[in-house]
Design a protein around this motif. Structure first.
Motif, mmCIF file in Angstrom:
data_model
loop_
_atom_site.group_PDB
_atom_site.id
_atom_site.type_symbol
_atom_site.label_atom_id
_atom_site.label_comp_id
_atom_site.label_asym_id
_atom_site.label_seq_id
_atom_site.Cartn_x
_atom_site.Cartn_y
_atom_site.Cartn_z
ATOM 1 N N UNK A 241 -17.838 -7.164 12.679
ATOM 2 C CA UNK A 241 -17.781 -5.894 11.753
ATOM 3 C C UNK A 241 -17.348 -6.679 10.667
ATOM 4 N N UNK A 242 -17.711 -5.670 9.208
ATOM 5 C CA UNK A 242 -17.265 -5.752 7.802
ATOM 6 C C UNK A 242 -16.426 -4.802 7.681
ATOM 7 N N UNK A 243 -15.084 -5.120 7.122
ATOM 8 C CA UNK A 243 -14.236 -4.240 6.777
ATOM 9 C C UNK A 243 -13.583 -4.496 5.316
ATOM 10 N N UNK A 244 -13.315 -3.131 4.569
ATOM 11 C CA UNK A 244 -12.844 -3.560 3.064
ATOM 12 C C UNK A 244 -11.533 -2.768 3.243
ATOM 13 N N UNK A 245 -10.744 -2.956 2.076
ATOM 14 C CA UNK A 245 -9.353 -2.298 1.828
ATOM 15 C C UNK A 245 -9.236 -2.266 0.299
ATOM 16 N N UNK A 246 -8.522 -1.427 -0.059
ATOM 17 C CA UNK A 246 -7.970 -1.074 -1.384
ATOM 18 C C UNK A 246 -6.628 -0.365 -1.419
ATOM 19 N N UNK A 247 -5.820 -1.007 -2.226
ATOM 20 C CA UNK A 247 -4.504 -0.352 -2.645
ATOM 21 C C UNK A 247 -4.073 -0.366 -4.076
ATOM 22 N N UNK A 256 9.999 -1.177 -15.735
ATOM 23 C CA UNK A 256 9.537 -1.939 -14.754
ATOM 24 C C UNK A 256 8.867 -3.180 -15.353
ATOM 25 N N UNK A 257 8.921 -4.490 -14.851
ATOM 26 C CA UNK A 257 8.252 -5.667 -15.305
ATOM 27 C C UNK A 257 6.819 -5.389 -14.953
ATOM 28 N N UNK A 258 6.214 -4.746 -13.692
ATOM 29 C CA UNK A 258 4.962 -4.537 -13.376
ATOM 30 C C UNK A 258 4.659 -2.755 -13.288
ATOM 31 N N UNK A 259 3.976 -2.307 -14.104
ATOM 32 C CA UNK A 259 3.678 -0.722 -13.914
ATOM 33 C C UNK A 259 2.208 -0.395 -13.339
ATOM 34 N N UNK A 260 1.844 -1.459 -12.942
ATOM 35 C CA UNK A 260 0.227 -0.902 -12.243
ATOM 36 C C UNK A 260 0.155 -2.056 -11.154
ATOM 37 N N UNK A 261 -0.094 -1.910 -9.919
ATOM 38 C CA UNK A 261 -0.561 -3.194 -9.001
ATOM 39 C C UNK A 261 -1.868 -2.392 -8.320
ATOM 40 N N UNK A 262 -2.863 -3.504 -8.152
ATOM 41 C CA UNK A 262 -3.914 -3.190 -7.628
ATOM 42 C C UNK A 262 -4.547 -4.343 -6.701
ATOM 43 N N UNK A 263 -4.787 -4.057 -5.514
ATOM 44 C CA UNK A 263 -5.493 -5.127 -4.668
ATOM 45 C C UNK A 263 -6.735 -4.482 -3.658
ATOM 46 N N UNK A 282 -12.438 -12.222 1.440
ATOM 47 C CA UNK A 282 -12.126 -12.491 -0.025
ATOM 48 C C UNK A 282 -11.286 -11.345 -0.773
ATOM 49 N N UNK A 283 -10.413 -11.526 -1.377
ATOM 50 C CA UNK A 283 -9.585 -10.357 -1.900
ATOM 51 C C UNK A 283 -9.232 -11.025 -3.329
ATOM 52 N N UNK A 284 -8.847 -9.742 -4.029
ATOM 53 C CA UNK A 284 -8.234 -10.116 -5.529
ATOM 54 C C UNK A 284 -7.084 -9.180 -5.580
#
Length: 368
Positions: A241-247, A256-263, A282-284
């Motif tokens: 299977x091929x699976x994707x995720x996003x958050x 806050x030191x970080x105000x936007x987080x994306x992966x 593979x992820x970013x």
């Protein structure tokens, strides 16, 4: 379960800051290269009691808990080594002591209710700081026995919507559609946080006239969304299977030191014939520096010419999990960091930014 990671690190003239967390302190990144690295100690991680109610439609958990086991979880992000694909970078940087997540936890109560076959609701309230004090949280709560209840409160809620999930009864046919899970959540911590730019008189903290005492803000919060979706498989019974995720999650930029987080990322299960339990992915991960922290770097550059600006840190990870035996897994991993910590200077040179970094890792996991 036993897991071991080994890393070879390439970076710009980095000084080893801690013998106990070499990867985290040597790289100086916000998104830690290893999600299992922690101080060498004997530690109580979680201790809780769970009670099922209403014929299994609801359960309550009370005790010392780690939120990364149930909240903000992305199923298809778990194969990756970088910590941000487990407990995301935003809460780990913005919550006091990094929040109640491995290797720390907090006392609290969590309620879970299954309102329908597709919808699950989670809600909880926990001690707001698992390691109060000044210094390294893992040193302040070295053995996981700080059973605190007087350090503010952390409230969190999450709604989960699942589609095409396999039946709990093995005799039922598998759904023809591709399974997926979608989550929306919010957390609020009522502790006081310091401003990332201004002091208590309104001056920039980089201004020579500053008192050096940061402005205080009451409370902190974040909204987040998580999506896990299978996008391809040859048949309902195929292991491949091929699976994707996003958050994605956001928080106020002043405190806050970080105000936007994306992966986000993609994984392929069973990439080769006969390798049904292998996973390649593979992820970013992206961590945007908060607006006030960026402005503080600009203020500092006004008095220290050449001081680097800050923007965002990005990590790209490629990984392969190889199932050697049913009880033994080996994993090869490569990570590349762009602008570590969003562009901080070298420890010994305030006008030279830490360069991009490349990390190679090998992890072995033995289950017994």
């Amino acid at each position: 379960r036993f897991a071991l990671s080994m890393f070879s690190i390439s970076s710009f003239s980095q000084e080893l800051r801690s013998p106990e967390n070499p990867v985290r302190f040597n790289l100086q990144t916000l998104q830690n290269a290893s999600g299992i690295e922690a101080d060498a100690t004997t530690r109580l991680w979680e201790l809780w009691y769970q009670q099922t109610l209403l014929g299994g439609k609801m359960d309550v958990k009370v005790g010392q808990q780690s939120l990364d086991q149930e909240f903000m979880v992305s199923q298809h992000a778990t194969p990756f080594m970088n910590a941000t694909f487990g407990w995301p970078v935003l809460p780990s940087v913005d919550m006091p002591a990094g929040g109640p997540a491995y290797p720390l936890s907090s006392l609290g109560v969590r309620v879970r209710a299954k309102t329908s076959d597709a919808v699950t609701v989670l809600a909880g309230v926990f001690d707001g700081n698992p390691a109060p004090g000044v210094g390294d949280p893992q040193k302040l709560n070295a053995h996981g026995t700080n059973f605190g209840l007087g350090n503010g409160a952390l409230f969190i809620g999450e709604v989960q919507y699942a589609i095409n999930q396999p039946s709990e009864t093995s005799a039922d046919p598998k759904p023809a559609g591709l399974p997926g899970t979608y989550k929306l959540g919010v957390w609020y911590n009522n502790n006081h946080l310091t401003d990332q730019r201004f002091d208590n008189t309104g001056f920039s903290l980089a201004n020579p006239a500053s008192t050096g005492i940061p402005q205080s803000h009451k409370g902190n919060y974040s909204f987040y969304a998580v999506a896990d979706q299978m996008v391809w498989r040859p048949s309902a019974d195929s292991p491949q299977s091929v699976n994707v995720f996003a958050r994605i999650m956001g928080a106020p930029g002043d405190r806050n030191l970080v105000d936007l987080g994306v992966n986000a990322g993609v994984t392929l299960k069973a990439p080769f014939k006969g390798r049904d339990n292998d996973v390649v992915g593979l992820a970013v991960g992206y961590a945007k520096i908060g607006s006030h922290a960026q402005e503080l770097a600009s203020d500092t550059a006004a008095t220290t010419p050449g001081f680097p600006s800050r923007s965002a840190e990005t990590v790209i990870e490629a990984t392969y999990q190889y199932q050697v035996t049913p009880w033994w897994m080996m994993q090869a991993d490569a990570q590349y960091f762009l602008r570590p910590s969003g562009g901080i200077p070298q420890p010994d040179n305030a006008t030279t930014r830490i360069g991009n970094e490349f990390v190679l890792g090998v992890r072995t996991n033995i289950v017994f």
